[in-house]
Write a protein that holds these residues in place. Structure first.
Motif, PDB file in Angstrom:
ATOM      1  N   ALA B 184       0.448  -1.068   0.216  1.00  0.00           N
ATOM      2  CA  ALA B 184      -0.107   0.034  -0.199  1.00  0.00           C
ATOM      3  C   ALA B 184       0.328   0.913  -0.046  1.00  0.00           C
ATOM      4  O   ALA B 184       0.535   2.292  -0.504  1.00  0.00           O
ATOM      5  N   GLU B 185       2.427   0.961   0.339  1.00  0.00           N
ATOM      6  CA  GLU B 185       3.366   2.807   0.606  1.00  0.00           C
ATOM      7  C   GLU B 185       3.990   2.661  -0.078  1.00  0.00           C
ATOM      8  O   GLU B 185       4.585   3.539  -0.941  1.00  0.00           O
ATOM      9  N   VAL B 186       3.850   1.946  -0.982  1.00  0.00           N
ATOM     10  CA  VAL B 186       4.585   1.607  -2.246  1.00  0.00           C
ATOM     11  C   VAL B 186       4.004   2.935  -3.611  1.00  0.00           C
ATOM     12  O   VAL B 186       3.264   1.992  -3.977  1.00  0.00           O
ATOM     13  N   PRO B 187       4.490   4.054  -3.883  1.00  0.00           N
ATOM     14  CA  PRO B 187       4.073   4.296  -5.095  1.00  0.00           C
ATOM     15  C   PRO B 187       3.819   4.260  -6.588  1.00  0.00           C
ATOM     16  O   PRO B 187       5.059   3.299  -6.822  1.00  0.00           O
ATOM     17  N   GLU B 188       2.589   4.884  -6.854  1.00  0.00           N
ATOM     18  CA  GLU B 188       2.428   3.947  -8.230  1.00  0.00           C
ATOM     19  C   GLU B 188       3.749   4.549  -9.301  1.00  0.00           C
ATOM     20  O   GLU B 188       4.289   3.969 -10.070  1.00  0.00           O
ATOM     21  N   LYS B 189       3.805   5.888  -8.829  1.00  0.00           N
ATOM     22  CA  LYS B 189       5.153   6.357 -10.234  1.00  0.00           C
ATOM     23  C   LYS B 189       6.537   5.696  -9.200  1.00  0.00           C
ATOM     24  O   LYS B 189       7.515   6.519  -9.764  1.00  0.00           O
ATOM     25  N   LEU B 190       6.599   4.701  -9.117  1.00  0.00           N
ATOM     26  CA  LEU B 190       7.449   3.921  -9.094  1.00  0.00           C
ATOM     27  C   LEU B 190       7.727   3.117 -10.434  1.00  0.00           C
ATOM     28  O   LEU B 190       7.450   2.040 -10.321  1.00  0.00           O
ATOM     29  N   ILE B 222      19.411  -0.575 -10.070  1.00  0.00           N
ATOM     30  CA  ILE B 222      19.377  -1.809 -10.195  1.00  0.00           C
ATOM     31  C   ILE B 222      18.024  -2.651 -10.731  1.00  0.00           C
ATOM     32  O   ILE B 222      17.256  -3.634 -11.463  1.00  0.00           O
ATOM     33  N   TRP B 223      16.592  -1.939  -9.368  1.00  0.00           N
ATOM     34  CA  TRP B 223      15.663  -2.167  -9.677  1.00  0.00           C
ATOM     35  C   TRP B 223      14.436  -1.250 -10.534  1.00  0.00           C
ATOM     36  O   TRP B 223      13.842  -1.951 -10.730  1.00  0.00           O
ATOM     37  N   PHE B 224      15.056   0.242 -10.111  1.00  0.00           N
ATOM     38  CA  PHE B 224      14.183   1.120 -10.734  1.00  0.00           C
ATOM     39  C   PHE B 224      14.524   2.098 -11.386  1.00  0.00           C
ATOM     40  O   PHE B 224      16.104   2.612 -11.357  1.00  0.00           O
ATOM     41  N   ASN B 225      13.808   2.334 -12.921  1.00  0.00           N
ATOM     42  CA  ASN B 225      14.720   3.533 -13.687  1.00  0.00           C
ATOM     43  C   ASN B 225      13.752   4.751 -13.498  1.00  0.00           C
ATOM     44  O   ASN B 225      14.387   5.934 -14.506  1.00  0.00           O
ATOM     45  N   ASN B 226      13.441   5.170 -12.451  1.00  0.00           N
ATOM     46  CA  ASN B 226      13.596   6.516 -12.075  1.00  0.00           C
ATOM     47  C   ASN B 226      14.795   7.351 -12.420  1.00  0.00           C
ATOM     48  O   ASN B 226      15.353   6.772 -11.388  1.00  0.00           O
ATOM     49  N   ASN B 254      13.725   2.369   5.420  1.00  0.00           N
ATOM     50  CA  ASN B 254      12.785   4.215   5.677  1.00  0.00           C
ATOM     51  C   ASN B 254      12.020   4.659   4.156  1.00  0.00           C
ATOM     52  O   ASN B 254      12.039   4.171   3.248  1.00  0.00           O
ATOM     53  N   THR B 255      11.775   6.149   4.310  1.00  0.00           N
ATOM     54  CA  THR B 255      10.769   5.692   3.415  1.00  0.00           C
ATOM     55  C   THR B 255      10.869   7.035   2.210  1.00  0.00           C
ATOM     56  O   THR B 255      10.569   7.875   1.531  1.00  0.00           O
ATOM     57  N   HIS B 256      12.190   7.832   2.892  1.00  0.00           N
ATOM     58  CA  HIS B 256      13.462   8.767   2.136  1.00  0.00           C
ATOM     59  C   HIS B 256      12.501   8.240   0.131  1.00  0.00           C
ATOM     60  O   HIS B 256      12.260   8.929  -0.163  1.00  0.00           O
ATOM     61  N   MET B 257      13.012   7.414   0.065  1.00  0.00           N
ATOM     62  CA  MET B 257      12.675   6.979  -1.729  1.00  0.00           C
ATOM     63  C   MET B 257      11.736   6.786  -2.645  1.00  0.00           C
ATOM     64  O   MET B 257      11.225   7.319  -3.093  1.00  0.00           O
ATOM     65  N   LEU B 258      10.649   6.641  -0.788  1.00  0.00           N
ATOM     66  CA  LEU B 258       8.903   6.097  -1.146  1.00  0.00           C
ATOM     67  C   LEU B 258       8.378   7.635  -1.235  1.00  0.00           C
ATOM     68  O   LEU B 258       8.030   7.887  -1.982  1.00  0.00           O
ATOM     69  N   ARG B 260      10.275  10.128  -2.004  1.00  0.00           N
ATOM     70  CA  ARG B 260      10.788  11.052  -3.263  1.00  0.00           C
ATOM     71  C   ARG B 260       9.904  10.937  -4.496  1.00  0.00           C
ATOM     72  O   ARG B 260       9.787  12.182  -5.384  1.00  0.00           O
ATOM     73  N   PHE B 261       9.492   9.754  -4.622  1.00  0.00           N
ATOM     74  CA  PHE B 261       8.896   8.748  -5.822  1.00  0.00           C
ATOM     75  C   PHE B 261       7.525   9.298  -5.629  1.00  0.00           C
ATOM     76  O   PHE B 261       6.757   9.463  -6.633  1.00  0.00           O
ATOM     77  N   ALA B 262       6.698   9.783  -4.616  1.00  0.00           N
ATOM     78  CA  ALA B 262       5.994   9.618  -4.611  1.00  0.00           C
ATOM     79  C   ALA B 262       5.046  10.897  -5.022  1.00  0.00           C
ATOM     80  O   ALA B 262       3.886  10.458  -5.337  1.00  0.00           O
TER      81      ALA B 262
END
Lengths: 145, 263
Positions: B184-190, B222-226, B254-258, B260-262
């Protein structure tokens, strides 16, 4: 005659219950709160207590129902007999198709006919027999057309 | 505000179910007017036929117990939501997790009902939250507790894990991931990289066949192309799940990356 007296007592109790329920239903939220505050020091705690009592009763009733379902389910397994009409594979396919088309109350989640093996079809036909939808000769018994 | 229970959860609560071990799926089915039978089937895991308020579900006897339970739950989903309907499904309609399915797709509706019956949120969430380490050991223990398969449990787990997480499945020789499931907490824009990066643990697991026993911190690009993903780290654990496929659990402590891309 004890039975009759009991029955009368039960009827009287029902009347009192109906009267009390009507009384509560006719009261406004404010009236109920005012009365509760007179009777209980902590209304919130009392509401939670009653809520827990009701939940507990519902839960116990549910557990009894589930236990009974389990008992019936096990008893049924011991007396199962499988009957499949002796008809060809093509006739079975056609029968299932006709059954599906003729009964609008039918619930059926099936694979495409071409993907269904003889065993898969047999399971459907057996179960349709058991539900009283078709007879042992493969005639449709229950349709709504 | 109290969460609204799903229909499956309401059913379980009405039957006084308070622990995963209380979920006797055959007895629940019987209570709903559905008899369960087991016999060999070739074209499917289970089938249902019903008339008015009675139905019979046949499940494939050759499945593992967890799969059988899920199949019963799935057919009960059809019984709950599609009663009085006859529909034919092609093999591609079922368990096709690579394809985005509509929320009204009968197979998805039935799958969700099965998951709710076998892993109701009111029992699953408190147990999942007890595991402070987000990894496959937690998922395996939950799967054992709820008598569910690893994959079905993992699907539910990412929604309730202690730290945000997601699942990705890769198959050999395919040019992009096969399917993924986000918490639920992982943004769609990732945006997930389509190809499996050769520096990923999943890539090593795919070619060694050996499970990665614990999550390891890897650079997120390695996993995301944002753009800017290389500034963050993500925990990765990958395991083989059969047929050469790899299941990867990605998590964030931690939620820093999430965050950032939310945006």
């Amino acid at each position: 005659m004890i039975k009759e007296k009991k029955s009368t007592a039960a009827i009287q109790a029902d009347r009192i219950t109906d009267f009390l329920v009507d009384d509560i239903l006719n009261a406004s939220d404010e009236e109920i709160m005012a009365e509760a505050q007179e009777d209980y020091a902590d209304v919130k705690a009392e509401v939670e207590h009653i809520h827990a009592l009701i939940q507990n009763a519902v839960s116990n009733h549910g557990k009894t129902q589930l236990k009974e379902a389990k008992r019936q389910c096990l008893a049924d397994k011991e007396k199962r007999v499988q009957n499949v009409p002796v008809i060809s594979l093509e006739e079975k396919r056609a029968l299932l198709r006709r059954l599906s088309e003729s009964n609008t109350n039918l619930t059926l989640a099936a694979r495409e006919e071409s993907e269904m093996s003889a065993r898969d079809l047999d399971a459907y036909i057996q179960n349709a027999c058991e539900l009283g939808l078709i007879d042992k000769e493969g005639n449709i018994l229950c349709d709504d057309n | 505000m109290r969460r609204q229970l799903t229909h499956a959860e309401e059913l379980l609560q009405s039957l006084g179910i308070e622990a995963p071990s209380d979920i006797d799926i055959e007895a629940i089915a019987w209570h709903c007017g559905v008899k369960v039978k087991e016999q060999p089937l070739d074209g499917c895991d289970a089938q249902i036929i019903g008339n008015n308020d009675k139905a019979i579900v046949t499940i494939n006897i050759n499945q593992c117990p967890e799969r059988k339970r899920f199949s019963i739950g799935h057919e009960l989903g059809h019984w709950k939501y599609h009663r009085g309907r006859s529909f034919v499904c092609r093999s591609g309609d079922i368990s096709n997790q690579g394809k985005k399915r509509s929320i009204t797709d009968p197979e998805l509706v039935a799958d969700n009902y099965a998951a709710d019956l076998l892993m109701p949120e009111y029992l699953f969430q408190p147990k999942a939250q007890q595991y402070k380490n987000v990894n496959f050991d937690a998922i395996r223990e939950l799967a054992e507790c709820f008598s569910t398969s690893l994959i079905a449990t993992a699907f539910r787990y990412v929604k309730h894990s202690f730290y945000p997480s997601m699942l990705v499945c890769h198959a050999p020789k395919e040019t992009r991931w096969r399917w993924f499931k986000v918490g639920a907490e992982v943004p769609e824009k990732l945006f997930l990289e389509h190809r499996l990066n050769t520096s990923s643990i999943a890539h090593k697991v795919m070619y060694s066949g050996l499970e990665q026993p614990y999550p390891e911190s890897v650079q997120a690009d390695i996993w995301f192309n944002n753009e800017g993903a290389d500034r963050y780290y993500v925990y990765e654990q990958s395991i083989p799940i059969g047929n050469g496929c790899i299941l990867t659990l990605l998590s964030w402590r931690n939620t820093h990356m999430l965050e950032r891309f939310a945006a």
